[in-house]
Design a protein around this motif. Structure first.
Motif, PDB file in Angstrom:
ATOM      1  N   ASP A  97     -17.558  -4.269   0.480  1.00 58.23           N
ATOM      2  CA  ASP A  97     -16.973  -5.242   0.508  1.00 58.23           C
ATOM      3  C   ASP A  97     -15.724  -5.705   0.543  1.00 58.23           C
ATOM      4  O   ASP A  97     -15.520  -7.034   1.110  1.00 58.23           O
ATOM      5  N   THR A 125      -9.348   0.070  -4.982  1.00 62.62           N
ATOM      6  CA  THR A 125      -9.964  -0.356  -3.401  1.00 62.62           C
ATOM      7  C   THR A 125      -9.526  -1.313  -2.928  1.00 62.62           C
ATOM      8  O   THR A 125      -8.981  -1.167  -1.649  1.00 62.62           O
ATOM      9  N   ARG A 126      -9.468  -2.390  -3.222  1.00 64.61           N
ATOM     10  CA  ARG A 126      -8.926  -3.558  -2.670  1.00 64.61           C
ATOM     11  C   ARG A 126      -7.138  -3.918  -2.498  1.00 64.61           C
ATOM     12  O   ARG A 126      -7.209  -3.983  -1.308  1.00 64.61           O
ATOM     13  N   ARG A 159     -12.539  -0.874  -8.329  1.00 62.98           N
ATOM     14  CA  ARG A 159     -12.519  -2.446  -7.462  1.00 62.98           C
ATOM     15  C   ARG A 159     -11.060  -3.116  -7.363  1.00 62.98           C
ATOM     16  O   ARG A 159     -11.254  -3.205  -5.966  1.00 62.98           O
ATOM     17  N   THR A 215     -17.783  -1.363  -2.883  1.00 64.79           N
ATOM     18  CA  THR A 215     -16.706  -2.178  -3.319  1.00 64.79           C
ATOM     19  C   THR A 215     -15.522  -1.747  -1.968  1.00 64.79           C
ATOM     20  O   THR A 215     -15.635  -2.502  -1.504  1.00 64.79           O
TER      21      THR A 215
END
Length: 516
Positions: free
Chosen positions: A376, A134-135, A131, A373
């Motif tokens: 999102d 990925t961000r 997470r 993820t």
């Protein structure tokens, strides 16, 4: 050869007598929607006869029948291979050694040992890492303004997760990413096969080295679990440990990445679904399942009939090759309402993208987390996406997805504008406007799963020597492999045949296996 070979007159009327479902070009260049619909309706268990010196095989297309074959591991075995090209070439030399091509009690014991490392609780740290990464990838992309989505975003997410699972040292991950990319394909249309061969062998050598270290100093990673595993009371051999690592690093990367790329393409092609995702009208959880169904990254799975069996009135003989086609089952109108519609709110969604039964994908939970993820992050950080260039398909009878999204110039790109939304606490806001070039890599071979088919047609293990390849032919991989080969020459690895100090031979498995 099957005991039952239907005559051309028995073939469904919409199917050409020359239709060859083993042909990668058929899947890459044609929309097979009507072919699958005809087969499901008129010949759900279809026999494709032998051709071009290769045996015939059964084609199972209805969702219920695909599920039945997956469930019945006694009648339909995986230990001779689980992808079509391997089966057509005579079988898989790693059968009984690698989880995905092992059956019975040994499979159950090995899977039970590995499942401990793939449970949601055990994966908690990996999920947090995915997470965060990925961000960060998406924010960096928006800040730069231009990127290659497949290589700069999609390629990093599943590979990072698998490296976390295997506890690959951070200092080595850049090398593993480069080797994996080279093993699966190339950015350059004129790249030769030597680089891919070197990369595959280098992956094997790398994990042989890492496995030896984990035997001496075990941790709580998957390699240590494999090293300590004793299915049937005997420890796994070095070869078995390395083959399973090899399967995880490639099998856990390729299909998830293709689903991510295909998911973005589907959102671009269906702006209403993109709007629904961004607005929160649909959950990311249901969106993940529809992306998996819609993209169906693994077109089929292969089995071998262990006994004579009847399916839908067709007599399948022991020894026959049986293929189940997820690409058809996932669009079966008997199970899915309006299957040709991309619907992120679809529920229930009983797709077969992770297979079913005893060989259900070991990494399904992690793959879902990775895709969720990404979705999102896209809906949180990205306001608009625009496709302005065509894509090129993967040439494969096993993989489905885009191999490259072509750019013809500055205007031929995918543009993404930042949403301006603030990320989670501790992050920083992306710019309100950014352009992101999204272009996928080009696979060198039709699929890594079929790249060794010709060599492995007559021998159980392919032997590759770097002696005939100069450093100019493989600038990075050759140097690394030469160094690693020297260090491994001190070990007793029966499946690695050493050459001189400037070259070596290493057994290369037929292919990574479908699923984990």
């Amino acid at each position: 050869m099957s005991a039952l070979q239907p005559s051309p007159a028995d073939a469904p009327p919409q199917l050409s007598a020359g239709l060859d479902l083993s042909d990668p070009a058929l899947h890459a260049e044609h929309d097979l929607t009507e072919v699958w619909r005809t087969l499901r309706a008129e010949r759900p268990v279809h026999w494709q006869p032998a051709r071009h010196g290769r045996p015939g095989f059964w084609v199972v297309t209805r969702h219920d029948d695909v599920s039945a074959v997956y469930r019945d591991a006694r009648a339909f075995r995986s230990d001779r291979g689980n992808v079509l090209d391997t089966l057509l070439a005579g079988g898989d030399s790693a059968g009984g050694s690698m989880l995905a091509v092992t059956d019975g009690a040994r499979h159950a014991r090995l899977r039970a040992a590995l499942m401990k490392s793939f449970s949601p609780r055990a994966l908690d740290g990996v999920v947090r890492s995915v997470r965060t990464a990925t961000r960060g990838l998406l924010e960096d992309t928006l800040e730069r303004g231009i990127c290659d989505f497949a290589q700069d975003v999609a390629a990093h997410i599943p590979l990072r997760a698998i490296c976390d699972l295997l506890d690959v040292p951070e200092a080595d991950r850049g090398e593993i990413l480069a080797l994996t990319s080279a093993a699966l394909g190339s950015e350059h249309a004129d790249a030769g096969p030597d680089e891919a061969w070197l990369a595959r062998n280098d992956i094997l050598l790398y994990f042989a080295d890492l496995a030896a270290r984990r035997r001496a100093e075990p941790g709580d990673d998957v390699i240590s679990v494999l090293a300590a595993c004793r299915p049937g009371g005997l420890p796994l051999t070095d070869e078995e440990i390395v083959l399973n690592c090899y399967s995880l690093i490639l099998g856990g990367d390729e299909t998830t990445r293709l689903s991510m790329i295909g998911g973005v393409e589907a959102l671009l092609a269906h702006p209403e679904q993109w709007r629904r995702l961004r607005s929160g009208e649909v959950t990311t959880r249901s969106a993940v399942e529809e992306v998996l169904r819609w993209t169906t990254p693994a077109l089929h799975a292969g089995r071998t009939a262990a006994v004579d069996v009847t399916l839908r009135g067709r007599s399948i003989a022991a020894g026959d090759i049986v293929t189940v086609w997820n690409a058809s089952a996932n669009f079966d109108e008997r199970v899915f309402d309006r299957p040709g519609r991309f619907d992120l709110s679809r529920t229930p969604n009983k797709h077969m993208s992770f297979a079913y039964g005893s060989h259900f994908c070991l990494g399904a939970y992690l793959a879902r987390v990775e895709i969720e993820t990404l979705l999102d992050g896209l809906r949180t950080l990205v306001a608009e996406m625009e496709a302005t260039g065509p894509s090129s398909p993967v040439y494969s009878n096993f993989l489905s997805g885009s191999a490259r999204l072509r750019s013809a110039g500055p205007g031929c790109e995918r543009r993404v504008r930042g949403s301006g939304r603030r990320p989670s606490p501790g992050g920083h806001s992306p710019p309100c406007s950014a352009a992101m070039r999204v272009a996928s890599y080009r696979l060198r071979a039709p699929s890594f799963l079929m790249a060794l088919e010709a060599t492995l047609r007559t021998v159980p293990w392919a032997r590759f020597s770097s002696a005939a390849i100069s450093p100019m032919d493989a600038p990075v991989a050759t140097t690394r492999r030469t160094s690693r080969s020297r260090s491994l020459s001190k070990q007793s690895l029966p499946w690695v045949t050493q050459g001189n100090t400037s070259s070596s031979r290493v057994s290369c498995p037929a292919a990574p296996r479908a699923g984990w």
